[in-house]
Design an enzyme around this catalytic site. Structure first.
Site, PDB file in Angstrom:
ATOM      1  N   CYS A  73     -34.520 -27.574  -7.805  1.00  0.00           N
ATOM      2  CA  CYS A  73     -34.856 -28.549  -6.759  1.00  0.00           C
ATOM      3  C   CYS A  73     -35.263 -29.905  -7.315  1.00  0.00           C
ATOM      4  O   CYS A  73     -34.774 -30.940  -6.872  1.00  0.00           O
ATOM      5  CB  CYS A  73     -35.943 -27.993  -5.834  1.00  0.00           C
ATOM      6  SG  CYS A  73     -37.554 -27.733  -6.625  1.00  0.00           S
ATOM      7  N   HIS A  91     -41.885 -27.024  -4.607  1.00  0.00           N
ATOM      8  CA  HIS A  91     -40.510 -27.261  -4.157  1.00  0.00           C
ATOM      9  C   HIS A  91     -40.418 -28.648  -3.535  1.00  0.00           C
ATOM     10  O   HIS A  91     -41.356 -29.118  -2.894  1.00  0.00           O
ATOM     11  CB  HIS A  91     -40.115 -26.195  -3.134  1.00  0.00           C
ATOM     12  CG  HIS A  91     -38.660 -26.165  -2.832  1.00  0.00           C
ATOM     13  ND1 HIS A  91     -37.725 -25.684  -3.723  1.00  0.00           N
ATOM     14  CD2 HIS A  91     -37.963 -26.572  -1.738  1.00  0.00           C
ATOM     15  CE1 HIS A  91     -36.515 -25.783  -3.179  1.00  0.00           C
ATOM     16  NE2 HIS A  91     -36.637 -26.327  -1.986  1.00  0.00           N
ATOM     17  N   HIS A 114     -31.633 -29.680  -0.974  1.00  0.00           N
ATOM     18  CA  HIS A 114     -32.491 -29.110  -2.008  1.00  0.00           C
ATOM     19  C   HIS A 114     -31.742 -27.970  -2.676  1.00  0.00           C
ATOM     20  O   HIS A 114     -30.653 -27.592  -2.249  1.00  0.00           O
ATOM     21  CB  HIS A 114     -33.813 -28.631  -1.405  1.00  0.00           C
ATOM     22  CG  HIS A 114     -33.649 -27.595  -0.331  1.00  0.00           C
ATOM     23  ND1 HIS A 114     -34.311 -26.402  -0.346  1.00  0.00           N
ATOM     24  CD2 HIS A 114     -32.876 -27.573   0.794  1.00  0.00           C
ATOM     25  CE1 HIS A 114     -33.968 -25.687   0.724  1.00  0.00           C
ATOM     26  NE2 HIS A 114     -33.108 -26.386   1.429  1.00  0.00           N
TER      27      HIS A 114
END
Length: 194
Positions: A96, A149, A166
Site C-alpha cells: 500500500c 494502511h 490501494h
C-alpha cells in the site's frame, strides 16, 4: 560489511510497511518533510473526475494543485491488478505505501515510505472534505494503535461516495469504497498533501 548492514536495515524498514508495529511515542513529534518539486509533465484532467468546487469560479480553470493530484491518481491507476508484495514498489509487486510513495514520487513529491510516517505529513482534513489525490489512513493490523494502511483517493462526491486505490494482501492493487464495512470500521483519518 557496511553495505550489507545498510541493505539489511533498508529491507527491515521496507518490510514494516502496511503492518502494525509498536512505535515509541515522542512528546514532540516532528513530521517528516514533504518535498514538492517542479513538474515538467503536461497536466491532464477531465471534468468528470474534478469536483465543481475545485474549479476557479472567476476563470473557470482548474488549479495546478488539483491538476497535479489528478495526474498522481492516473499514475497510480496503471498499477491496478498488480499483485501484493510486502515492501514492493514496482509492477512485479506492490504494497500500500509503495503504491502511494511511487505515485507521488513520479510527480516530484517525496513522502516517507511507510504509511504511519506518511500520516504525519500534510494537513488533516475531515472525511467529508476529501478530494482527488488526498490520502486515507487505516488501522488494519492486529495491534490497533498504529496506522498500518494507506489509500489514495481517486474520486469523491458530495454524497460521501469516496473511492480510493490501494494494495491489499488478498487482491493486490484495487479500487475500494470507503463505505465498505471493513474500510469504514478501520478508517482513522484523511490528509491532504498537495
Amino acid at each position: 560489511m557496511k553495505k550489507l548492514l545498510f541493505f539489511l536495515i533498508i529491507i527491515f524498514f521496507s518490510f514494516s510497511n502496511c503492518k502494525s508495529a509498536k512505535q515509541a511515542k515522542s512528546k514532540n513529534p516532528t513530521p517528516s518533510k514533504v518535498i514538492i518539486g517542479a513538474n515538467t509533465n503536461e497536466d491532464i484532467y477531465t471534468e468528470k473526475t474534478i469536483r465543481t468546487k475545485d474549479i476557479n469560479a472567476s476563470s473557470g480553470s482548474i488549479s495546478p494543485t488539483v491538476s497535479k493530484a489528478y495526474n498522481i491518481v492516473e499514475y497510480a491507476k496503471q498499477f491496478k491488478g498488480v499483485r501484493y508484495k510486502f515492501g514492493g514498489a514496482t509492477k512485479s509487486g506492490m504494497d500500500c505505501s509503495g503504491l502511494v510513495f511511487e505515485s507521488f514520487r513520479a510527480h516530484d513529491v517525496i513522502l516517507p515510505r511507510i504509511s504511519r510516517d506518511m500520516a504525519k505529513n500534510g494537513d488533516k482534513i475531515p472525511l467529508n472534505n476529501v478530494g482527488i489525490g488526498d490520502l486515507v489512513f487505516f488501522k488494519t493490523g492486529s495491534r490497533r494503535n498504529d496506522i498500518s494502511h494507506v489509500g489514495l483517493v481517486v474520486s469523491s462526491d458530495d454524497n460521501g461516495n469516496i473511492e480510493f486505490i490501494h494494495s491489499t494482501t488478498s487482491a493486490g492493487v484495487i479500487i475500494s469504497s470507503i463505505t465498505e464495512t471493513y474500510w469504514d470500521k478501520t478508517f482513522v483519518e484523511a490528509r491532504r498533501i498537495l
